[in-house]
Design an enzyme around this catalytic site. Structure first.
Site: not given
Ligand code: ZN
Ligand code: ZN
Length: 470
Positions: A282, A294, A328-329, A356, A428
């Site tokens: 992503h 990520d 995606e998030e 991912d 994150h």
């Molecule tokens: Zn994520």
């Molecule tokens: Zn991810």
């Protein structure tokens, strides 16, 4: 060890005369030889790290629906075109935008001090000057759910959890429910704001963001995550038995209906061009770090897989499709948009997988496939075993988050499981940056994906386990 430039010669030799060993063979000897060459060449060094370096440096953080995510799509189109892939395109879709604002928190009494926090994605704002209230602490989501209605009237709820690191990150699926549900559960009991312990495993003052959601029957209240050390601090204060007052200010905002999109590119197949093998990662990230693990890593690993096949002058039988998913998030929105756009031709997707879970080495394969595909899948497992990858279960119908809307409709599962021992230290947070990536580990991922993609795109197996059509 042959280099990429020698491929054309070797393959001309391998591919022409050998063909299929027999009509009932799942794969040809030539394709196994090619997969081994691709694998070994990747292990001597790839450009995967250079690709994630480019994305994270030239674009940086790329929040879903933002101007930065649009720049990431431009970056992808430019590079995918430069690599000579075909049918390079943006498949746009619209989402509800959200933007972070100011975010501060402090203990007002009895031990005044600042707290390291961050808004969860999709949180509503506090009033501009913040809210101040007594904090009621819960050790878990279950403990919050056990609290009586109205018991948090005019209070700030704090909810902890006991997530610990694991190699495969398997506890995340359980503990992340706290992030999703805490604001609704606290709001239902009358709270004016919520704090949670970050869904993470590090011991730094790095709060972890991530998406949350509201329920139409509960008034939305703001929610933020405390870093793990700050959560520890608050819990220690509570053990001293005095009432704790916290002031919290969050000023995120909703930006209306904004554009996101998936970026698609292909290496078209020869005789089975309508059949697709799909890989990708992503493109969006959270806004705090540069989204290196990520999911810049997944984007780079899968881009490099196609680039190497193309550079070697190889032509697959099936079309290899790369999808760099958007948004995606914020709820797998690219994955849902894709499954909807291709709803009439989903069964053309023979098999696929999304990268991912950071940039760590792959150590296991999970899948959910039929008997017919077993021979080729077992051969893939045998070919990646020298990379330190072991076979896992055949009961995991997951091909990664953005393919999960297709898995739900019967798309067979296949997944390379990466070592994620440190994934939730960084996930994150502002600490999700390029320096955390080991280029050699990315090369191992590229090598494994090359084996999978080449064997899947060329085998005699077109049915990996879609359920019978009704
Ligand atoms: Zn994520
Ligand atoms: Zn991810």
């Amino acid at each position: 060890m042959p280099n990429l430039r020698s491929y054309a010669v070797i393959l001309a030799f391998l591919c022409v005369p050998s063909g299929w060993a027999s009509t009932d063979t799942a794969y040809s000897k030539a394709d196994v030889e090619t997969a081994i060459l691709l694998r070994d060449d990747a292990m001597s060094g790839t450009r995967a790290w250079n690709i994630v370096e480019s994305l994270t440096t030239e674009v940086g953080p790329r929040l879903a629906g933002s101007e930065a995510e649009a720049r990431a799509r431009d970056w992808a189109v430019k590079n995918l075109t430069r690599y000579g892939f075909e049918n390079v395109r943006v498949e746009a879709f619209m989402i509800e935008g959200w933007r972070r604002g100011a975010e501060t928190a402090e203990v007002v009494s009895p031990f005044p001090q600042k707290l390291a926090i961050t808004s969860l994605g999709n949180s509503v704002a506090t009033p501009p000057n913040g809210v101040e209230a007594e904090v009621v602490l819960f050790e878990s989501l279950a403990a919050l759910r056990a609290a009586p209605d109205d018991s948090l009237k005019s209070k700030i709820a704090y909810v902890g959890h006991a997530m610990k690191r694991t190699q495969d990150g398997s506890s995340y699926g359980h503990f992340v429910r706290l992030r999703s549900a805490a604001a609704v559960e606290a709001g239902r009991r009358g709270a004016i704001a919520t704090l949670i312990r970050s869904i993470g495993t590090d011991s730094h003052r790095m709060p972890h963001t991530g998406n949350m959601s509201y329920s139409t029957d509960v008034t939305p209240i703001p929610i933020a995550a405390l870093s793990n050390p700050d959560a520890d601090q608050l819990e220690r204060m509570a053990q001293r038995g005095q009432s704790i007052r916290v002031k919290l200010t969050l000023t995120p905002s909703y930006t209306g209906v904004v554009q996101s999109g998936n970026v698609v590119a292909e290496l078209p197949g020869s005789d089975l061009a309508d059949e697709l093998v799909v890989i990708g990662g992503h493109l969006d990230s959270w806004d705090l770090g540069t989204g290196a693990i990520d999911d810049g890593a997944g984007v780079a690993i899968t881009m490099e897989v196609l680039r190497r096949i193309k550079e070697a002058g190889l032509k697959p039988r099936r079309t290899i499709r790369l999808v760099l998913w958007g948004a995606e998030e914020v709820g797998l929105l690219g994955g849902y948009a894709y499954a909807d756009k291709y709803k009439d031709t989903l069964r053309n997707h023979v098999i696929g997988t999304e990268s991912d879970f950071g940039a760590g080495r792959i150590w296991k394969i999970t899948r959910n496939i039929n008997e017919q595909a077993k021979a080729v899948a077992d051969k893939i497992a045998e070919l990646v075993e020298p990379l330190g990858i072991a076979p896992g279960s055949n009961s995991a119908r997951s091909s990664g988050p953005d393919l999960s809307p297709m898995n739900a409709q019967g798309f067979p599962g296949f997944r390379f499981v990466q070592d994620g021992s440190d994934y939730f230290d960084l996930h994150h947070t502002p600490d999700d940056t390029l320096d955390k990536i080991d280029p050699a580990a990315m090369d191992q991922n590229v090598a494994a994906y090359l084996v999978f993609v080449w064997m899947a795109a060329n085998s005699n197996v077109s049915d990996w386990g879609w359920p019978a059509e009704k």
